[in-house]
Scaffold this motif. Structure first.
Motif, PDB file in Angstrom:
ATOM      1  N   ALA A   5       1.380   6.231  -1.478  1.00  0.00           N
ATOM      2  CA  ALA A   5       0.084   5.666  -1.857  1.00  0.00           C
ATOM      3  C   ALA A   5       0.161   4.913  -3.181  1.00  0.00           C
ATOM      4  O   ALA A   5       0.828   5.323  -4.108  1.00  0.00           O
ATOM      5  N   LEU A   6      -0.538   3.819  -3.192  1.00  0.00           N
ATOM      6  CA  LEU A   6      -0.542   2.947  -4.347  1.00  0.00           C
ATOM      7  C   LEU A   6      -1.916   3.061  -4.979  1.00  0.00           C
ATOM      8  O   LEU A   6      -2.910   2.717  -4.359  1.00  0.00           O
ATOM      9  N   ARG A   7      -1.985   3.575  -6.169  1.00  0.00           N
ATOM     10  CA  ARG A   7      -3.291   3.791  -6.779  1.00  0.00           C
ATOM     11  C   ARG A   7      -3.528   2.911  -7.984  1.00  0.00           C
ATOM     12  O   ARG A   7      -4.625   2.843  -8.502  1.00  0.00           O
ATOM     13  N   ARG A   9      -4.323  -0.174 -10.257  1.00  0.00           N
ATOM     14  CA  ARG A   9      -5.214  -1.313 -10.064  1.00  0.00           C
ATOM     15  C   ARG A   9      -4.387  -2.589 -10.010  1.00  0.00           C
ATOM     16  O   ARG A   9      -3.445  -2.763 -10.766  1.00  0.00           O
ATOM     17  N   LEU A  10      -4.732  -3.474  -9.102  1.00  0.00           N
ATOM     18  CA  LEU A  10      -4.001  -4.729  -8.946  1.00  0.00           C
ATOM     19  C   LEU A  10      -4.716  -5.808  -9.732  1.00  0.00           C
ATOM     20  O   LEU A  10      -5.804  -6.239  -9.352  1.00  0.00           O
ATOM     21  N   GLU A  59      -7.819 -17.960  -1.921  1.00  0.00           N
ATOM     22  CA  GLU A  59      -6.829 -16.883  -1.986  1.00  0.00           C
ATOM     23  C   GLU A  59      -6.122 -16.773  -0.648  1.00  0.00           C
ATOM     24  O   GLU A  59      -6.733 -16.962   0.404  1.00  0.00           O
ATOM     25  N   SER A  61      -2.581 -14.438   1.292  1.00  0.00           N
ATOM     26  CA  SER A  61      -1.513 -13.443   1.173  1.00  0.00           C
ATOM     27  C   SER A  61      -0.197 -14.034   1.667  1.00  0.00           C
ATOM     28  O   SER A  61      -0.186 -14.754   2.670  1.00  0.00           O
TER      29      SER A  61
ATOM     30  N   GLY B  28     -13.413 -15.458  -2.242  1.00  0.00           N
ATOM     31  CA  GLY B  28     -12.008 -15.381  -1.845  1.00  0.00           C
ATOM     32  C   GLY B  28     -11.764 -15.516  -0.363  1.00  0.00           C
ATOM     33  O   GLY B  28     -10.619 -15.447   0.080  1.00  0.00           O
ATOM     34  N   THR B  85      -7.683  -9.914   4.831  1.00  0.00           N
ATOM     35  CA  THR B  85      -6.624 -10.925   4.752  1.00  0.00           C
ATOM     36  C   THR B  85      -7.187 -12.321   4.546  1.00  0.00           C
ATOM     37  O   THR B  85      -6.471 -13.303   4.722  1.00  0.00           O
ATOM     38  N   LYS B  86      -8.476 -12.420   4.210  1.00  0.00           N
ATOM     39  CA  LYS B  86      -9.142 -13.603   3.682  1.00  0.00           C
ATOM     40  C   LYS B  86      -9.939 -14.406   4.698  1.00  0.00           C
ATOM     41  O   LYS B  86     -10.643 -15.332   4.321  1.00  0.00           O
ATOM     42  N   TRP B 184      -5.326   2.628   5.710  1.00  0.00           N
ATOM     43  CA  TRP B 184      -5.074   1.578   4.702  1.00  0.00           C
ATOM     44  C   TRP B 184      -5.522   2.012   3.321  1.00  0.00           C
ATOM     45  O   TRP B 184      -4.941   1.602   2.311  1.00  0.00           O
ATOM     46  N   GLU B 185      -6.569   2.844   3.280  1.00  0.00           N
ATOM     47  CA  GLU B 185      -7.036   3.320   1.973  1.00  0.00           C
ATOM     48  C   GLU B 185      -5.930   4.104   1.277  1.00  0.00           C
ATOM     49  O   GLU B 185      -5.792   4.068   0.051  1.00  0.00           O
ATOM     50  N   TYR B 187      -2.865   3.378   1.487  1.00  0.00           N
ATOM     51  CA  TYR B 187      -1.858   2.410   1.044  1.00  0.00           C
ATOM     52  C   TYR B 187      -2.400   1.461  -0.009  1.00  0.00           C
ATOM     53  O   TYR B 187      -1.875   0.375  -0.202  1.00  0.00           O
ATOM     54  N   GLY B 188      -3.465   1.855  -0.676  1.00  0.00           N
ATOM     55  CA  GLY B 188      -3.918   1.088  -1.828  1.00  0.00           C
ATOM     56  C   GLY B 188      -5.089   0.158  -1.564  1.00  0.00           C
ATOM     57  O   GLY B 188      -5.516  -0.560  -2.459  1.00  0.00           O
ATOM     58  N   TYR B 189      -5.602   0.163  -0.325  1.00  0.00           N
ATOM     59  CA  TYR B 189      -6.799  -0.633  -0.077  1.00  0.00           C
ATOM     60  C   TYR B 189      -8.020   0.134  -0.568  1.00  0.00           C
ATOM     61  O   TYR B 189      -7.998   1.349  -0.742  1.00  0.00           O
ATOM     62  N   GLU B 198     -15.852  -8.144  -3.441  1.00  0.00           N
ATOM     63  CA  GLU B 198     -14.411  -8.374  -3.299  1.00  0.00           C
ATOM     64  C   GLU B 198     -13.618  -7.096  -3.581  1.00  0.00           C
ATOM     65  O   GLU B 198     -12.657  -7.085  -4.349  1.00  0.00           O
ATOM     66  N   ARG B 200     -11.116  -5.436  -2.343  1.00  0.00           N
ATOM     67  CA  ARG B 200      -9.978  -5.455  -1.426  1.00  0.00           C
ATOM     68  C   ARG B 200      -9.063  -4.251  -1.654  1.00  0.00           C
ATOM     69  O   ARG B 200      -8.649  -3.588  -0.713  1.00  0.00           O
ATOM     70  N   TYR B 201      -8.728  -4.026  -2.923  1.00  0.00           N
ATOM     71  CA  TYR B 201      -7.715  -3.023  -3.242  1.00  0.00           C
ATOM     72  C   TYR B 201      -8.285  -2.002  -4.216  1.00  0.00           C
ATOM     73  O   TYR B 201      -9.266  -2.271  -4.904  1.00  0.00           O
ATOM     74  N   ALA B 202      -7.626  -0.834  -4.264  1.00  0.00           N
ATOM     75  CA  ALA B 202      -8.080   0.232  -5.151  1.00  0.00           C
ATOM     76  C   ALA B 202      -8.282  -0.317  -6.557  1.00  0.00           C
ATOM     77  O   ALA B 202      -7.429  -1.028  -7.088  1.00  0.00           O
ATOM     78  N   GLY B 203      -9.417  -0.024  -7.140  1.00  0.00           N
ATOM     79  CA  GLY B 203      -9.688  -0.478  -8.498  1.00  0.00           C
ATOM     80  C   GLY B 203     -10.479  -1.775  -8.567  1.00  0.00           C
ATOM     81  O   GLY B 203     -10.996  -2.121  -9.630  1.00  0.00           O
ATOM     82  N   ASP B 204     -10.575  -2.515  -7.451  1.00  0.00           N
ATOM     83  CA  ASP B 204     -11.354  -3.766  -7.454  1.00  0.00           C
ATOM     84  C   ASP B 204     -12.829  -3.462  -7.682  1.00  0.00           C
ATOM     85  O   ASP B 204     -13.346  -2.480  -7.177  1.00  0.00           O
TER      86      ASP B 204
END
Lengths: 247, 204
Positions: A5-7, A9-10, A59, A61, B28, B85-86, B184-185, B187-189, B198, B200-204
């Motif tokens: 798991a990737l936690r 922030r990006l 944007e 990917s 986006g 994926t946009k 997916w959550e 895996y960082g979504y 927006e 999209r990813y954890a922390g957004d």
């Protein structure tokens, strides 16, 4: 698998293009100098953000083409009706800035401890994340056997051709050219389907770990063929892109 | 944030959205007329005579077989959908059973739900986002049975969230006390996935 798991922030950051490599007439590899790159896994992707002078933002990917530990690189195919890819392939030069964030995704990835044998199935630019896996295997000294089936329209459309012509020990590369073949072509010349996979893929009892990436039609065909010939679905990882998936 | 973004010289908007679509494209995103397919594994093909749908707490769920499920009152909905994926697709037309209907029959029991699917996919949602006319279990698209690659026999449809929350091949909604991350959550979504913010990813 969920353990990866990737936690973190990006956050968006500005990278610099350090090199542009011509792969085919419509495909470029952009090598990037990313000041704050946290590292990636083979098979992950990143997001690009372009801002026009009028403030318009787009944007997209892109799969990461380089192995973990190598400079970050993406390989981009120009889609003529696309918005972002023509800029990346035709306008961008070494020294230019490029805004990105990543890495993203953690399922379509391979680490040496995942083992093999590895069955890599690429349709067109679907080769990109699989190339990262191939390089990661070589750089880590992994000896798991690999078979790569790579479907391209013509020989001129084969990405990473020189690299794939000199595969690492234990890696077999099998090409199929679906639209046009050069004179004297001894390889396959048909679409990847159950019959072709029966000839080139590891049989189900070899329990390969399969990664299929490419257009939806390609991925649906090869993944269904594998499942129908007895490969467990959980050993078949897929990444699909639709007609407009990477514009 | 965009104030710090470098200007991509030579990059221009190629497609102008008609004025009537202003406000329909989340940040986006770009508009597509295709219906791209994205899933992490092979497309499952579950026979209808082996299909069922369940909702409720683990161990005491209400379950319908295909015929029973198809006999439930359904709705036709036309909605815009937004993939992480946009791509954004306007005016997609679905037929399905409102999750309100399913919960009315099964009983509301828990603030969160985990969707479980053929193929092992999961995704988490607050029950508040599945109720109030915001979510369906859809089995037809554009007047046709939902194609397997788009999630048939039936998929969740939660159009106000990114489309990975609209789980394909859905077989159950398990009600829970906790908002545990799904596939997916993990895996960082983003845990919630609001396209208008927006996320999209954890922390957004």
């Amino acid at each position: 698998m969920a353990g990866t798991a990737l936690r973190r922030r990006l956050t968006w950051q500005v990278a610099k293009v350090s090199a542009v490599t011509v792969e085919t007439a419509s495909v470029r590899t952009l090598t990037l100098d990313v000041p704050d790159w946290p590292g990636h896994q083979a098979g992950q992707h990143l997001d690009i953000r372009l801002t026009a002078e009028d403030g318009y933002v787009a944007e997209r990917s892109y799969s990461i083409a380089s192995a973990p530990g190598e400079p970050v690189a993406i390989t981009v195919e120009r889609l003529d009706d696309g918005e972002v890819s023509p800029y990346l392939t035709d306008e961008l030069r070494a020294g230019d800035d490029l805004e990105l964030r990543g890495p993203i995704g953690g399922y379509f990835v391979w680490e040496p401890e995942d083992g093999g044998p590895l069955l890599l199935l690429a349709g067109g630019s679907g080769i990109v994340p699989l190339r990262s896996i191939l390089r990661h295997r070589e750089r880590t000294g992994s000896t798991v056997p690999v078979r790569l089936l790579y479907s391209s329209r013509t020989l001129d459309d084969v990405i990473y051709q020189a690299e794939l012509d000199q595969p690492a020990r234990g890696v077999e590369v099998i090409h199929t050219l679906t639209r046009q073949q050069p004179p004297g072509w001894a390889g396959y010349a048909r679409r990847a389907d159950a019959a072709l996979l029966a000839e080139v893929a590891w049989p189900a009892d070899a329990m390969p770990l399969a990664y299929a990436c490419g257009p939806t039609s390609f991925v649906e065909a090869v993944s269904q063929a594998l499942v129908q010939s007895g490969h467990p679905p959980e050993r078949v990882k897929t990444e699909r892109f639709g007609a407009t998936g990477g514009t | 944030m965009t104030a710090m973004s470098p200007i991509a010289r030579g990059f221009h908007r190629r497609r102008q959205e008609p004025a009537e679509n202003a406000g329909r494209v989340p940040p986006g995103q770009y508009v597509t007329k295709d219906f791209p397919v994205l899933s992490a594994g092979p497309t499952p093909h579950t026979a209808l005579d082996r299909w069922s749908f369940s909702i409720g707490r683990s161990g005491r769920q209400k379950t319908w077989n295909w015929a029973e499920f198809r006999a439930l009152p359904s709705q036709d909905v036309t909605v815009d959908i937004h993939c992480v994926t946009k791509w954004t697709k306007f005016d997609t037309a679905w037929q399905g059973v409102s999750v309100d209907t399913l919960l009315d029959l099964a009983g509301h029991d828990g603030p969160f739900a985990m969707a479980h699917c053929d193929g092992g996919y999961t995704t988490n949602l607050p029950v508040a986002d599945l109720t109030g006319g915001k979510a369906w279990v859809a089995y037809a698209y554009d007047g046709q049975p939902l194609a397997p690659e788009h999630g048939g026999p039936a998929r969740l449809l939660v159009p106000h969230l990114y489309f990975w929350k609209s789980a394909k091949w859905v077989r159950s909604l398990e009600l829970r006390d906790t908002n545990d991350p799904g596939f997916w959550e993990n895996y960082g979504y983003h845990i919630y996935g609001d396209p208008w913010r927006e996320q999209r990813y954890a922390g957004d």
